[in-house]
Motif scaffolding. Sequence first.
Motif, PDB file in Angstrom:
ATOM      1  N   ARG A 230     -16.869 -33.692  33.557  1.00 39.24           N
ATOM      2  CA  ARG A 230     -16.699 -33.405  32.119  1.00 39.24           C
ATOM      3  C   ARG A 230     -15.773 -32.207  31.904  1.00 39.24           C
ATOM      4  N   ILE A 231     -15.799 -31.254  32.830  1.00 41.57           N
ATOM      5  CA  ILE A 231     -14.931 -30.086  32.774  1.00 41.57           C
ATOM      6  C   ILE A 231     -14.090 -30.065  34.030  1.00 41.57           C
ATOM      7  N   ASP A 232     -12.806 -29.855  33.884  1.00 44.72           N
ATOM      8  CA  ASP A 232     -11.926 -29.721  35.042  1.00 44.72           C
ATOM      9  C   ASP A 232     -11.946 -28.272  35.515  1.00 44.72           C
ATOM     10  N   GLU A 233     -12.001 -28.079  36.824  1.00 45.51           N
ATOM     11  CA  GLU A 233     -12.069 -26.723  37.368  1.00 45.51           C
ATOM     12  C   GLU A 233     -10.851 -25.894  36.974  1.00 45.51           C
ATOM     13  N   SER A 234      -9.764 -26.542  36.606  1.00 50.27           N
ATOM     14  CA  SER A 234      -8.571 -25.794  36.187  1.00 50.27           C
ATOM     15  C   SER A 234      -8.852 -24.933  34.961  1.00 50.27           C
ATOM     16  N   LEU A 235      -9.787 -25.359  34.090  1.00 50.07           N
ATOM     17  CA  LEU A 235     -10.156 -24.536  32.931  1.00 50.07           C
ATOM     18  C   LEU A 235     -10.850 -23.259  33.379  1.00 50.07           C
ATOM     19  N   ILE A 236     -11.678 -23.361  34.407  1.00 52.86           N
ATOM     20  CA  ILE A 236     -12.334 -22.175  34.956  1.00 52.86           C
ATOM     21  C   ILE A 236     -11.285 -21.243  35.551  1.00 52.86           C
ATOM     22  N   ASP A 237     -10.339 -21.833  36.292  1.00 51.84           N
ATOM     23  CA  ASP A 237      -9.296 -21.021  36.919  1.00 51.84           C
ATOM     24  C   ASP A 237      -8.479 -20.270  35.872  1.00 51.84           C
ATOM     25  N   GLU A 238      -8.162 -20.929  34.755  1.00 47.74           N
ATOM     26  CA  GLU A 238      -7.412 -20.265  33.684  1.00 47.74           C
ATOM     27  C   GLU A 238      -8.169 -19.044  33.170  1.00 47.74           C
ATOM     28  N   ALA A 239      -9.458 -19.233  32.922  1.00 49.26           N
ATOM     29  CA  ALA A 239     -10.272 -18.144  32.382  1.00 49.26           C
ATOM     30  C   ALA A 239     -10.372 -16.987  33.373  1.00 49.26           C
ATOM     31  N   VAL A 240     -10.647 -17.303  34.642  1.00 49.07           N
ATOM     32  CA  VAL A 240     -10.781 -16.260  35.660  1.00 49.07           C
ATOM     33  C   VAL A 240      -9.457 -15.528  35.856  1.00 49.07           C
ATOM     34  N   LEU A 241      -8.367 -16.269  35.849  1.00 53.61           N
ATOM     35  CA  LEU A 241      -7.057 -15.643  36.023  1.00 53.61           C
ATOM     36  C   LEU A 241      -6.795 -14.622  34.919  1.00 53.61           C
ATOM     37  N   ARG A 242      -7.149 -14.945  33.697  1.00 56.01           N
ATOM     38  CA  ARG A 242      -6.944 -13.998  32.593  1.00 56.01           C
ATOM     39  C   ARG A 242      -7.768 -12.724  32.811  1.00 56.01           C
ATOM     40  N   ILE A 243      -8.988 -12.891  33.312  1.00 55.26           N
ATOM     41  CA  ILE A 243      -9.846 -11.732  33.574  1.00 55.26           C
ATOM     42  C   ILE A 243      -9.271 -10.885  34.700  1.00 55.26           C
ATOM     43  N   LEU A 244      -8.843 -11.517  35.769  1.00 55.08           N
ATOM     44  CA  LEU A 244      -8.241 -10.785  36.888  1.00 55.08           C
ATOM     45  C   LEU A 244      -6.968 -10.074  36.459  1.00 55.08           C
ATOM     46  N   GLN A 245      -6.188 -10.701  35.603  1.00 57.63           N
ATOM     47  CA  GLN A 245      -4.943 -10.083  35.151  1.00 57.63           C
ATOM     48  C   GLN A 245      -5.210  -8.834  34.332  1.00 57.63           C
ATOM     49  N   LEU A 246      -6.243  -8.851  33.490  1.00 53.07           N
ATOM     50  CA  LEU A 246      -6.555  -7.637  32.731  1.00 53.07           C
ATOM     51  C   LEU A 246      -7.077  -6.544  33.661  1.00 53.07           C
ATOM     52  N   LYS A 247      -7.918  -6.899  34.607  1.00 55.25           N
ATOM     53  CA  LYS A 247      -8.394  -5.899  35.567  1.00 55.25           C
ATOM     54  C   LYS A 247      -7.223  -5.293  36.335  1.00 55.25           C
ATOM     55  N   ASN A 248      -6.264  -6.124  36.644  1.00 54.86           N
ATOM     56  CA  ASN A 248      -5.084  -5.632  37.346  1.00 54.86           C
ATOM     57  C   ASN A 248      -4.222  -4.760  36.444  1.00 54.86           C
TER      58      ASN A 248
END
Length: 719
Positions: free
Chosen positions: A316-334
């Motif tokens: 029902r959910i593609d893991e790519s949506l999770i990756d998008e969200a996590v990437l945004r979080i990692l980018q702000l931390k960076n």
Amino acid sequence: MDQKQINDLLTKMTLEEKISQLLQLTANLHEGTEDQSQITGPMEEMGITGEMVRASGSVLGLSGAASIIALQQDYLKKSRLGIPLLFMADVVHGFKTIFPIPLAIGCSWDLELAEKSAEIAARESAVSGIHVTFAPMVDLVRDPRWGRVMETTGEDPYLNSLFARAFVRGYQGSELAEDNERLAACVKHFAAYGAAEGGRDYNTVDMSERQLREYYLPAYKAALDEGCEMVMASFNTVDGIPASGNEKLMRGILRDEWGFEGILISDWASIREMIAHGAAEDDCEAAYRAMRAGVDIEMMTPCYVQHLPQLIESGRIDESLIDEAVLRILQLKNKLGLFENPFRGADPEREREVLFCDEHRRAAYDLAVKSSVLLKNNSVLPLQPDSSIALIGPFADHEDILGWWSCVGAKEDAVQLGTAMRERVSGNLTTASGCGFDTMTAEQLEKALEAAREADVIVLALGEESTMSGEGGSRTDITLPEVQLELVKHLKKLGKPIAAVIFNGRPLDLHGVFDEADAVLEVWFPGSEGGAAIADLLIGRANPSGRLTMSFPHSAGQIPVYYNAFNTGRPMDPSKTGERYVSKYIDSPNEPLLPFGYGLSYTCFEYGGLHISGSEMTAEQHLTASVEVTNTGTRTGIETVQLYIRDITGEVVRPLRELKGFQRLELQPGETKMVEFSISEDMLRYHHSDLRFTSDPGSFQLFIGPNSRDTLQAAFKLI
């Protein structure tokens, strides 16, 4: 780290590690998580386990450099990949040094000082370990019954947009990655939270998309155009869909149309609240809808961590949506430099030097002076310092002047009005409470009357206590508490001059005090230096310059009442009061008691010589409107000259007038200055019925004056 390193880090994360980054929990839940038996009470009810807490990617509400450093160190020891925590907090109008509430800051019309207040709040927060503030709140509000009106800068989309940009600049600066004294800002609440029906918090919002785009979205967009790093979803529904699960709003407008690439966070438990809204059957469906909508961080409910794995497994959910969200979080931390320096600006020693320092307190004082609005004055103010003064009312000697969302500000640090007056007044000063906020004893009343009988002038310090506004503080009756109005009646009988000082978090129905007092000074919740600022205004060391950014109603029955309303097919002619079949009340004026932009001074300003450079303009050729403003009084003062425009005929009907510009100028007694405004075609654009944002050729009216009601006017055409 560069982008390749961030991408590589993402590929090393397990699904569970990714999803853990999407969970935000409060700091108190991190206590006792080593012992699974301690996971009881609210945590158990929410379905939160100790393992979730230990793995969550961000923390809400912890402050203090030593505490944050300790928690970050402990967290990183257990982090397989060394991904640091983000620490976030509601730093709304100051951290330790508390500025006036945002509604008051709006009334200063001072964008530079607003930006400075956010810069100071960021400096104090960052040295205490905070990385992100849940501010600015830019919700447009037309209903003062709503408790959170105190967090907004008012009822006008243009002015709110300017303040949104100023606050973001103040919090984030120009180089967030290099400047450890700044915070990432999170604009809220997306979208239209300020339009909750009945002014009732968390309630339904229902409006056309054109209305949404024309009035409610511009300030959010302005914050993002200024580079705001995060967005918080609102609690309310938008077009029948809760914002936290609204794909059209979040994916369609925010992500695709506006190109926002930062983090979208839910408000407290708002993902799970989709169940109560009737938009999700259970936590699993709530997680599905929120992730589909693009919400990256779930605050204080475990729908994501409990159900995203099975949603991915089921397809029902593609893991790519999770990756998008996590990437945004990692980018702000960076961007915040946390991978290289996980403690960032946290510094216990410097924290002691920076918090509540003299420089910050002076800025809080300046803003408290400039945000206070003189609503009425029959020559009672300023007070004569050698007068005999009776300072009476529940705020005469009270420290509850910081207002809601005062972060780690301490009430006992606030300068009380009574204390400040005793330091400044050379004549006799007597103080008495007269009543509490909502109770009165015979002894309180008698002491107040005794003090008043011996005085030359009475200063009444009245208003709401801070819990009467703010989140969850909606009211149907927005008059002053009855006992305070009774106090006014008793004191009025003495025949002494009365100056009322009003502390509050919203526009009020001021009947019972506005009509009885000789002078009324609106001071809102003025913050840490409020007492000093108000005392200086009362005795004339400072001259009031604030102007209202929300209309004050005659009564709650008029609400919503706001200046930029539409005309009707049967407008009322004020000269024909006996007409029945026109748009009017039979028991109240249509107009507010006090209009948007209104405010008095201890001097007087005269407008004249309105001139417009031509009668026609084109998309390429601008017009210039000018007016002469003269200080006809005896004191130096600041005047806020306001420009309004009305589009006479539109494909969609247009407001009676709209703020399009303003200038604050200081004038010496007898001094005249020419004020000029440039009128360009882009100022005339609006959203048409098909949502195109463009202008129409035709006739326009231009208004310049000290507020939205009392103006000079001219006409021009767009050809």
